[in-house]
Motif scaffolding. Structure first.
Motif, PDB file in Angstrom:
ATOM      1  N   VAL A  69       0.750  -1.017  -0.089  1.00 23.71           N
ATOM      2  CA  VAL A  69       0.178   0.074   0.029  1.00 23.71           C
ATOM      3  C   VAL A  69       0.838   1.421  -0.140  1.00 23.71           C
ATOM      4  CG1 VAL A  69      -1.906   1.214   1.190  1.00 23.71           C
ATOM      5  CG2 VAL A  69      -1.860  -1.106   1.265  1.00 23.71           C
ATOM      6  N   LEU A  70       2.113   1.247   0.952  1.00 20.61           N
ATOM      7  CA  LEU A  70       2.744   2.483   0.799  1.00 20.61           C
ATOM      8  C   LEU A  70       3.505   2.702  -0.425  1.00 20.61           C
ATOM      9  CD1 LEU A  70       4.630   2.031   4.421  1.00 20.61           C
ATOM     10  CD2 LEU A  70       2.566   3.858   3.649  1.00 20.61           C
ATOM     11  N   LEU A  71       3.972   1.708  -1.059  1.00 23.12           N
ATOM     12  CA  LEU A  71       4.753   1.775  -2.358  1.00 23.12           C
ATOM     13  C   LEU A  71       3.854   2.307  -3.322  1.00 23.12           C
ATOM     14  CD1 LEU A  71       6.673  -1.915  -2.409  1.00 23.12           C
ATOM     15  CD2 LEU A  71       7.622   0.530  -1.640  1.00 23.12           C
ATOM     16  N   THR A  72       2.675   1.667  -3.506  1.00 20.32           N
ATOM     17  CA  THR A  72       1.788   2.073  -4.566  1.00 20.32           C
ATOM     18  C   THR A  72       1.331   3.572  -4.353  1.00 20.32           C
ATOM     19  OG1 THR A  72       1.019   0.030  -4.627  1.00 20.32           O
ATOM     20  CG2 THR A  72      -0.463   1.652  -5.611  1.00 20.32           C
ATOM     21  N   LEU A  73       1.212   3.959  -2.870  1.00 14.75           N
ATOM     22  CA  LEU A  73       0.753   5.301  -2.666  1.00 14.75           C
ATOM     23  C   LEU A  73       1.732   6.173  -3.140  1.00 14.75           C
ATOM     24  CD1 LEU A  73      -1.716   7.099  -1.493  1.00 14.75           C
ATOM     25  CD2 LEU A  73      -0.853   6.405   0.753  1.00 14.75           C
ATOM     26  N   ALA A  74       3.032   5.886  -2.637  1.00 16.27           N
ATOM     27  CA  ALA A  74       4.237   6.879  -3.068  1.00 16.27           C
ATOM     28  C   ALA A  74       4.407   6.957  -4.646  1.00 16.27           C
ATOM     29  CB  ALA A  74       5.408   6.304  -2.443  1.00 16.27           C
ATOM     30  N   ALA A  75       4.208   5.791  -5.191  1.00 16.93           N
ATOM     31  CA  ALA A  75       4.362   5.950  -6.718  1.00 16.93           C
ATOM     32  C   ALA A  75       3.300   6.442  -7.373  1.00 16.93           C
ATOM     33  CB  ALA A  75       4.408   4.650  -7.188  1.00 16.93           C
TER      34      ALA A  75
END
Length: 160
Positions: A85-91
Motif C-alpha cells: 500500500v505504501l509503495l503504491t501510494l508513494a508511486a
C-alpha cells in the motif's frame, strides 16, 4: 468529522490507518530506521507524540517492540502487509510530479531502474484498475450497501 460506514472496507482501512503519521512511521521502519531516537531525529517529532503513535501501532498489532532492544520496532506480519500500500501510494504521489521534483522514487534494488507498481489479482495476474473489476456486496453487507451496489453494478447476490 470522521465518517464511518459500518460495512465499507475502505472506511475501515482509513480508520485503522488513522493519522498520516502511521504511514510515515511504517515507511521509517521499512527503510530500516527502527530505533526510537533515530525516528525522532529523522522526523523531527516530539518524543511524547512519537511514543504515543508507536504505542498505538504496537497496540493495533502493526509494529512490535524487539525483545533484544525495547526501543527498536519491527513490523508484524500485519504491518508488513501494508508495505505494498505504501509503495503504491508513494508511486501514485510521484506520478503527477516532474521527475526533478521527486524526493524519492521506487527502484529495482538490483538494476536501479524506476519501478511503477500496479495492483493485480493474485489468482489471475490481471490488473484490477480497470472497469473489469467492480465492488459488489459481500456476505455481511447491510441493506444499504446491497442497495448501493445493485444500482451501480446490477449485482445483489454478493457474488464476485
Amino acid at each position: 468529522m470522521t465518517v464511518r460506514i459500518k460495512d465499507c472496507p475502505l472506511a475501515a482501512a482509513a480508520e485503522f490507518i488513522g493519522e498520516w503519521s502511521t504511514l510515515v512511521l511504517l515507511h521509517e521502519v521499512f527503510d530500516g530506521i527502527t530505533d526510537f531516537e533515530a525516528m525522532r531525529e529523522n522526523l523531527r517529532i516530539d518524543p511524547d507524540l512519537l511514543r504515543t503513535r508507536l504505542d498505538a501501532l504496537v497496540a493495533r498489532g502493526v509494529l512490535e517492540r524487539r525483545d533484544d532492544a525495547p526501543n527498536h520496532y519491527a513490523p508484524t506480519p500485519l504491518g508488513r502487509s501494508l508495505r505494498p500500500v505504501l509503495l503504491t501510494l508513494a508511486a501514485w504521489g510521484n506520478r503527477e510530479l516532474p521527475p526533478a521534483d521527486r524526493g524519492m522514487i521506487l527502484v529495482d534494488a538490483r538494476t536501479g531502474e524506476e519501478a511503477e507498481p500496479v495492483v493485480v489479482d493474485r489468482h489471475t495476474g490481471r490488473r484490477v484498475d480497470t472497469e473489469e473489476y467492480v465492488f459488489t456486496p459481500g456476505p455481511a453487507a447491510s441493506d444499504a450497501m446491497r442497495a448501493r451496489f445493485s444500482k451501480s453494478t446490477g449485482s445483489t447476490n454478493g457474488a464476485a
